[in-house]
Structures are given as C-alpha cells and as structure tokens.
Write an enzyme that holds these catalytic residues in place. Structure first.
Site, short mmCIF file in Angstrom:
data_model
loop_
_atom_site.label_atom_id
_atom_site.label_comp_id
_atom_site.label_asym_id
_atom_site.label_seq_id
_atom_site.Cartn_x
_atom_site.Cartn_y
_atom_site.Cartn_z
N GLY A 182 0.91 -1.23 0.03
CA GLY A 182 -0.15 -0.03 -0.07
C GLY A 182 0.89 1.22 0.09
CD GLU A 183 4.27 2.76 2.93
OE1 GLU A 183 5.35 2.94 2.63
OE2 GLU A 183 3.73 2.55 4.17
#
Length: 341
Positions: free
Chosen positions: A305-306
């Site tokens: 993610g991120e």
C-alpha cells in the site's frame, strides 16, 4: 460542489463533464516515436505509456515536471472485529513515520524525484463498523470525496494515488463483493499478515457487512458510503478531479483500485485517464484489474500500500518519457531509417 437534497447528485453531474482524450496530441506523439532512432515498437509498452500520458495531459510533448504521490489515510471501525494483524493505533504511528521520512514511500519518492503529500482523514476517529451499520452517511461520503479532490489543487502533471489504513483491505473486499458478487473468501486476502483464524474473521466480516446492507447496494455510491472508508472515498474524489483537470493518474494496489472500481461502475469511461501501477499480491487484485480493463505496469508481489507500487510505476514513466523526449531522431543522428522495399 454545492450539495442539494440528494448528496450524490453533484458527483453524478461531474461524471457527465469528464473530458475525453486528446487525439491530436496522441497522433503527434506517435509521429515523433516513428522518427526516433530505434525499430518501431522496440520499446514495447514504454511507447504506449508516453502516448497515454500526453493524450490525457493534452500535450504533444508530455511532461513529468511535477509528479505527485498522494497517500490518503483513514481509520475503520471494523478493525475491532479482529480483521487485521495490527491495531488501529498503527494509523497514527504511520502518519508520524511518513512525516519523519521513515516509510518505504518516502524512500521511493526521494529516489525518483516525486512530490509527496499525505491526507489525514480523521485517523483518530474510525468510521462506523460496516458489519453493524454504514461506514459513512451520504453527506459525509460526498464531503470526503470533495476533500480528496484537493489532491490536484496545488497543480501536478501526473498523480499517483495510494492509501494507508489498518483494516482497509477488509472494506475493499466488501466493496468488490458488493459490486461483482461472489463469496467473501474470493475477495479477502491476508492484508498485513493475517493468520488463518484472522482470515476467517475477515471473510465473516465481509459476509456480515453484505447482509447488514442488503437492499441498499445497487448504487455504486451507496456501496462506497456504506462499505467504504474515508480514504477510499477521498481517492475516488481525487481520481475524478484529476480527470476533470486532465491529469493522468497512476493507481496503486488493491484498496486504491476499490475507489477506482466505484467510479468505473458509475461510468465505464471514468478510468480512461488511469493506469494500474502494479499487480498487488493482495486478494483478487488481478481479477479486478481485468474487469476494469487495466494492465499493470509492474508485477513485483507487493502488498504494502502507501502508493509504493504507483511510485515505482512513475519511475518507469519517467524513463519512458526521457527516451521519447531526448532520443535523437534518425535525421538528427544521421542514421538510416527502415528500408522502404
């Protein structure tokens, strides 16, 4: 946006105002590519990526002067049901890590010269538990989408969209199940590293959420409000705002694609300005991308993610554009072109 008695009306109106591709820019890019000192098609998909970039920027010579990575952070009530290997407190801790420059995405942005912004979507105030009631009401959902639209307010020529939020792979799985059907087990993955018992709790949470909201999941925007989270609503707003301002978008992984899937369900043209940065190892991401008609730029087994996969894809885009912009043409280099016989 100006809200009325039907909060989602403004979003539906904006979808009718989406600009289309700039075919003149695309033709100019193809014409230059044909004159570069390489065999036609020799750079493979890199050539198509440059054309996509310029087509949606509306530029015969695309740019990546101000690429921006935006990470949207939210908190989810469903985490209390044991659907994540990490506690909700990690949300605030990760925001502090982003601010201190200690996360993976900080290193990737520094390596590729990318701008970076984080949007704190009330991570200390979880959304409603989707197994018991709506995550957001309609007005709150639309307000959060409008907040996400600020991602392009400062100006950028390409936007990478990602997220951070403990428990958000559960809500993404619930969105996919509501949009596409199928068993909960098909859509859930191990997220941040769930064991088998945790994975079972996660699937049960998705099933219960669908039962709780049965009869209210025919509208994609209702699905977003009832089952989503603030970061997913904000990403949907950012993707839509980018389209309206002719900013190409690089999508990150499984959760980011859930925001895109909601827009696609509303209008199949809504993601024409988007590419998938990578194929995530989480859940049924590959199936979702196929449903959306998106071919990932990278496939590295990532599930962080991120916006990490999207940032890496921006690095590939930078390389593709450098070749298109700075390579010599056959005329400039005094190199013979392809034989005409």
């Amino acid at each position: 946006m100006t809200s009325d008695a039907a909060p989602f009306a403004d979003i539906r109106r904006l979808l009718t105002e989406m600009p289309g591709p700039d075919e003149e820019a695309a033709a100019a890019i193809r014409a230059r590519d044909a004159r570069l000192t390489k065999p036609p098609g020799a750079l493979g998909r890199l050539e198509g990526l440059v054309e996509w970039l310029g087509t949606w920027q509306g530029k015969a010579m695309p740019s990546l002067d101000r690429p921006m990575v935006c990470v949207f952070a939210g908190s989810h009530g469903v985490v209390a049901r044991g659907v994540s290997a990490f506690p909700a407190a990690v949300n605030r801790q990760m925001l502090e890590n982003f601010a201190a420059g200690g996360a993976a995405i900080n290193q990737l942005c520094a390596a590729y010269g990318l701008g970076f912004r984080v949007f704190d979507l009330a991570v200390d105030l979880p959304t409603g538990d989707i197994c018991a009631g709506p995550a957001l009401d309609e007005k709150g959902c639309v307000a959060t989408m409008a907040f996400g639209m600020e991602a392009v307010a400062a100006g950028t020529d390409c936007l990478a969209v990602g997220e951070m939020g403990i428990g958000n792979t559960t809500v993404a799985a619930a969105i996919y199940a509501a949009l596409y059907g199928g068993e909960a087990e098909h859509w859930v993955g191990r997220g941040t590293g769930l064991d088998d018992a945790g994975l079972s709790r996660k699937a049960e949470a998705v099933r219960l959420a669908l039962q709780t909201h049965a009869g209210h999941l025919t509208d994609p925007l209702a699905i977003l409000a009832r089952l989503g989270g603030r970061e997913i609503a904000a990403m949907a707003g950012a993707i839509l705002a980018a389209r309206l301002q002719r900013v190409p978008v690089v999508l990150d992984g499984y959760v980011t694609t859930a925001a895109a899937a909601v827009l696609h369900a509303l209008d199949a043209r809504a993601l024409d300005h988007c590419i998938a940065g990578h194929l995530s190892a989480e859940g049924a991401h590959g199936e979702v991308l196929a449903r959306l008609g998106l071919t990932p730029v990278l496939s590295l087994g990532m599930r962080l993610g991120e916006a990490s996969g999207a940032a890496l894809a921006l690095g590939v885009l930078k390389g593709a554009l450098a070749c298109h912009r700075d390579m010599a043409t056959f005329e400039q280099a005094g190199v013979a072109g392809k034989s005409s016989d």
